[in-house]
Design a protein around this motif. Structure first.
Motif, PDB file in Angstrom:
ATOM      1  N   GLY A  62     -33.197 -35.767  -5.216  1.00 20.31           N
ATOM      2  CA  GLY A  62     -33.761 -35.505  -3.895  1.00 20.31           C
ATOM      3  C   GLY A  62     -33.139 -34.266  -3.286  1.00 20.31           C
ATOM      4  N   ARG A  63     -32.900 -34.300  -1.996  1.00 18.03           N
ATOM      5  CA  ARG A  63     -32.420 -33.131  -1.256  1.00 18.03           C
ATOM      6  C   ARG A  63     -30.896 -33.031  -1.327  1.00 18.03           C
ATOM      7  N   THR A  64     -30.398 -32.831  -2.541  1.00 17.18           N
ATOM      8  CA  THR A  64     -28.959 -32.666  -2.698  1.00 17.18           C
ATOM      9  C   THR A  64     -28.546 -31.255  -2.318  1.00 17.18           C
ATOM     10  N   SER A  65     -27.275 -31.082  -2.045  1.00 17.45           N
ATOM     11  CA  SER A  65     -26.755 -29.774  -1.653  1.00 17.45           C
ATOM     12  C   SER A  65     -25.367 -29.596  -2.233  1.00 17.45           C
ATOM     13  N   SER A  66     -25.074 -28.359  -2.642  1.00 16.23           N
ATOM     14  CA  SER A  66     -23.748 -28.087  -3.196  1.00 16.23           C
ATOM     15  C   SER A  66     -22.653 -28.223  -2.152  1.00 16.23           C
ATOM     16  N   SER A  67     -23.017 -28.277  -0.888  1.00 16.21           N
ATOM     17  CA  SER A  67     -22.014 -28.414   0.170  1.00 16.21           C
ATOM     18  C   SER A  67     -21.683 -29.871   0.468  1.00 16.21           C
ATOM     19  N   TYR A  68     -22.391 -30.793  -0.127  1.00 16.01           N
ATOM     20  CA  TYR A  68     -22.148 -32.213   0.135  1.00 16.01           C
ATOM     21  C   TYR A  68     -20.878 -32.697  -0.549  1.00 16.01           C
ATOM     22  N   PHE A  69     -20.350 -33.766   0.007  1.00 14.06           N
ATOM     23  CA  PHE A  69     -19.233 -34.475  -0.598  1.00 14.06           C
ATOM     24  C   PHE A  69     -19.759 -35.789  -1.153  1.00 14.06           C
ATOM     25  N   MET A  70     -19.265 -36.159  -2.322  1.00 14.46           N
ATOM     26  CA  MET A  70     -19.656 -37.415  -2.957  1.00 14.46           C
ATOM     27  C   MET A  70     -18.473 -38.363  -2.914  1.00 14.46           C
ATOM     28  N   GLY A  71     -18.711 -39.568  -2.463  1.00 21.82           N
ATOM     29  CA  GLY A  71     -17.631 -40.538  -2.373  1.00 21.82           C
ATOM     30  C   GLY A  71     -17.940 -41.806  -3.142  1.00 21.82           C
ATOM     31  N   TRP A  72     -16.880 -42.458  -3.582  1.00 24.53           N
ATOM     32  CA  TRP A  72     -16.975 -43.803  -4.133  1.00 24.53           C
ATOM     33  C   TRP A  72     -16.283 -44.755  -3.157  1.00 24.53           C
ATOM     34  N   PHE A  73     -16.945 -45.867  -2.900  1.00 21.47           N
ATOM     35  CA  PHE A  73     -16.419 -46.912  -2.047  1.00 21.47           C
ATOM     36  C   PHE A  73     -16.549 -48.237  -2.795  1.00 21.47           C
ATOM     37  N   ARG A  74     -15.872 -49.252  -2.296  1.00 19.09           N
ATOM     38  CA  ARG A  74     -16.015 -50.582  -2.889  1.00 19.09           C
ATOM     39  C   ARG A  74     -15.941 -51.641  -1.804  1.00 19.09           C
ATOM     40  N   GLN A  75     -16.568 -52.768  -2.110  1.00 25.22           N
ATOM     41  CA  GLN A  75     -16.556 -53.881  -1.173  1.00 25.22           C
ATOM     42  C   GLN A  75     -16.395 -55.182  -1.944  1.00 25.22           C
ATOM     43  N   THR A  79     -11.749 -55.919  -8.400  1.00 17.21           N
ATOM     44  CA  THR A  79     -13.054 -56.565  -8.432  1.00 17.21           C
ATOM     45  C   THR A  79     -13.797 -56.336  -7.122  1.00 17.21           C
ATOM     46  N   ALA A  80     -15.008 -55.790  -7.232  1.00 18.50           N
ATOM     47  CA  ALA A  80     -15.796 -55.455  -6.047  1.00 18.50           C
ATOM     48  C   ALA A  80     -17.134 -54.882  -6.491  1.00 18.50           C
ATOM     49  N   VAL A  81     -18.023 -54.717  -5.540  1.00 18.53           N
ATOM     50  CA  VAL A  81     -19.211 -53.903  -5.756  1.00 18.53           C
ATOM     51  C   VAL A  81     -18.837 -52.466  -5.410  1.00 18.53           C
ATOM     52  N   TYR A  82     -19.111 -51.556  -6.323  1.00 22.13           N
ATOM     53  CA  TYR A  82     -18.759 -50.159  -6.138  1.00 22.13           C
ATOM     54  C   TYR A  82     -20.023 -49.364  -5.784  1.00 22.13           C
ATOM     55  N   TYR A  83     -19.887 -48.554  -4.742  1.00 18.51           N
ATOM     56  CA  TYR A  83     -21.000 -47.758  -4.239  1.00 18.51           C
ATOM     57  C   TYR A  83     -20.645 -46.274  -4.279  1.00 18.51           C
ATOM     58  N   CYS A  84     -21.623 -45.443  -4.604  1.00 17.69           N
ATOM     59  CA  CYS A  84     -21.436 -44.019  -4.373  1.00 17.69           C
ATOM     60  C   CYS A  84     -22.233 -43.637  -3.122  1.00 17.69           C
ATOM     61  N   ALA A  85     -21.809 -42.571  -2.493  1.00 18.88           N
ATOM     62  CA  ALA A  85     -22.392 -42.172  -1.222  1.00 18.88           C
ATOM     63  C   ALA A  85     -22.237 -40.674  -1.029  1.00 18.88           C
ATOM     64  N   VAL A  86     -23.056 -40.131  -0.128  1.00 12.69           N
ATOM     65  CA  VAL A  86     -23.073 -38.697   0.144  1.00 12.69           C
ATOM     66  C   VAL A  86     -22.736 -38.451   1.601  1.00 12.69           C
ATOM     67  N   ALA A  87     -21.885 -37.463   1.835  1.00 10.08           N
ATOM     68  CA  ALA A  87     -21.553 -37.043   3.194  1.00 10.08           C
ATOM     69  C   ALA A  87     -21.709 -35.536   3.304  1.00 10.08           C
ATOM     70  N   ALA A  88     -22.054 -35.095   4.509  1.00 12.33           N
ATOM     71  CA  ALA A  88     -22.215 -33.660   4.745  1.00 12.33           C
ATOM     72  C   ALA A  88     -20.909 -33.015   5.193  1.00 12.33           C
ATOM     73  N   ARG A  89     -19.892 -33.842   5.387  1.00 12.35           N
ATOM     74  CA  ARG A  89     -18.619 -33.274   5.856  1.00 12.35           C
ATOM     75  C   ARG A  89     -17.464 -33.988   5.176  1.00 12.35           C
ATOM     76  N   TRP A  90     -16.308 -33.381   5.276  1.00 14.78           N
ATOM     77  CA  TRP A  90     -15.083 -33.915   4.701  1.00 14.78           C
ATOM     78  C   TRP A  90     -14.708 -35.197   5.430  1.00 14.78           C
ATOM     79  N   SER A  91     -14.688 -36.322   4.734  1.00 14.91           N
ATOM     80  CA  SER A  91     -14.313 -37.565   5.394  1.00 14.91           C
ATOM     81  C   SER A  91     -14.073 -38.651   4.359  1.00 14.91           C
ATOM     82  N   THR A  92     -13.241 -39.630   4.727  1.00 17.18           N
ATOM     83  CA  THR A  92     -13.070 -40.838   3.921  1.00 17.18           C
ATOM     84  C   THR A  92     -13.617 -42.056   4.658  1.00 17.18           C
TER      85      THR A  92
END
Length: 122
Positions: A26-39, A91-104
């Motif tokens: 989709g509308r990805t951008s080289s300026s995006y940050f990719m994160g992994w999270f878990r729950q 042990t958790a469900v792991y999610y990837c996510a996209v952010a437009a700015r530096w953040s955790t």
């Protein structure tokens, strides 16, 4: 819109390894940050690791530092999470996510995948 699809989860014994993948479209951008999270069940979603599409700006949660490695492949629009020395508490469900700015922070990430289950047996 950005679509994210995770894969690679499963059941593994303590001390084992898994590699998660997250393909973005989709509308990805080289300026995006990719994160992994878990729950984990009954717990809040928590930050695991983050990278930018250039392979930099990497940061890890203290709980996974030295065991997990995040990487990105621009050509494949894919982010990976190599998980070694897995523990039952991973042990958790792991999610990837996209952010437009530096953040955790969870709230900074506007697009999320459906998640992939990781189960570590003792």
């Amino acid at each position: 819109q950005v679509q994210l699809v995770e894969s690679g989860g499963g059941l593994v014994q303590a001390g084992g390894s898994l590699r998660l993948s997250c393909v973005a479209s989709g509308r990805t951008s080289s300026s995006y940050f990719m994160g992994w999270f878990r729950q984990a069940p009954g717990k809040e979603r928590e930050f695991v690791a983050r990278i930018n599409w250039s392979g930099g700006s990497i940061i890890y949660a203290d709980s996974v530092k030295g065991r997990f490695t995040i990487s990105s492949d621009n050509a494949k629009n894919t982010v990976y999470l190599q998980m070694n020395s897995l523990k039952p508490e991973d042990t958790a469900v792991y999610y990837c996510a996209v952010a437009a700015r530096w953040s955790t922070s969870v709230t900074a990430y506007g697009y999320w995948g459906q998640g992939t289950q990781v189960t570590v047996s003792s």
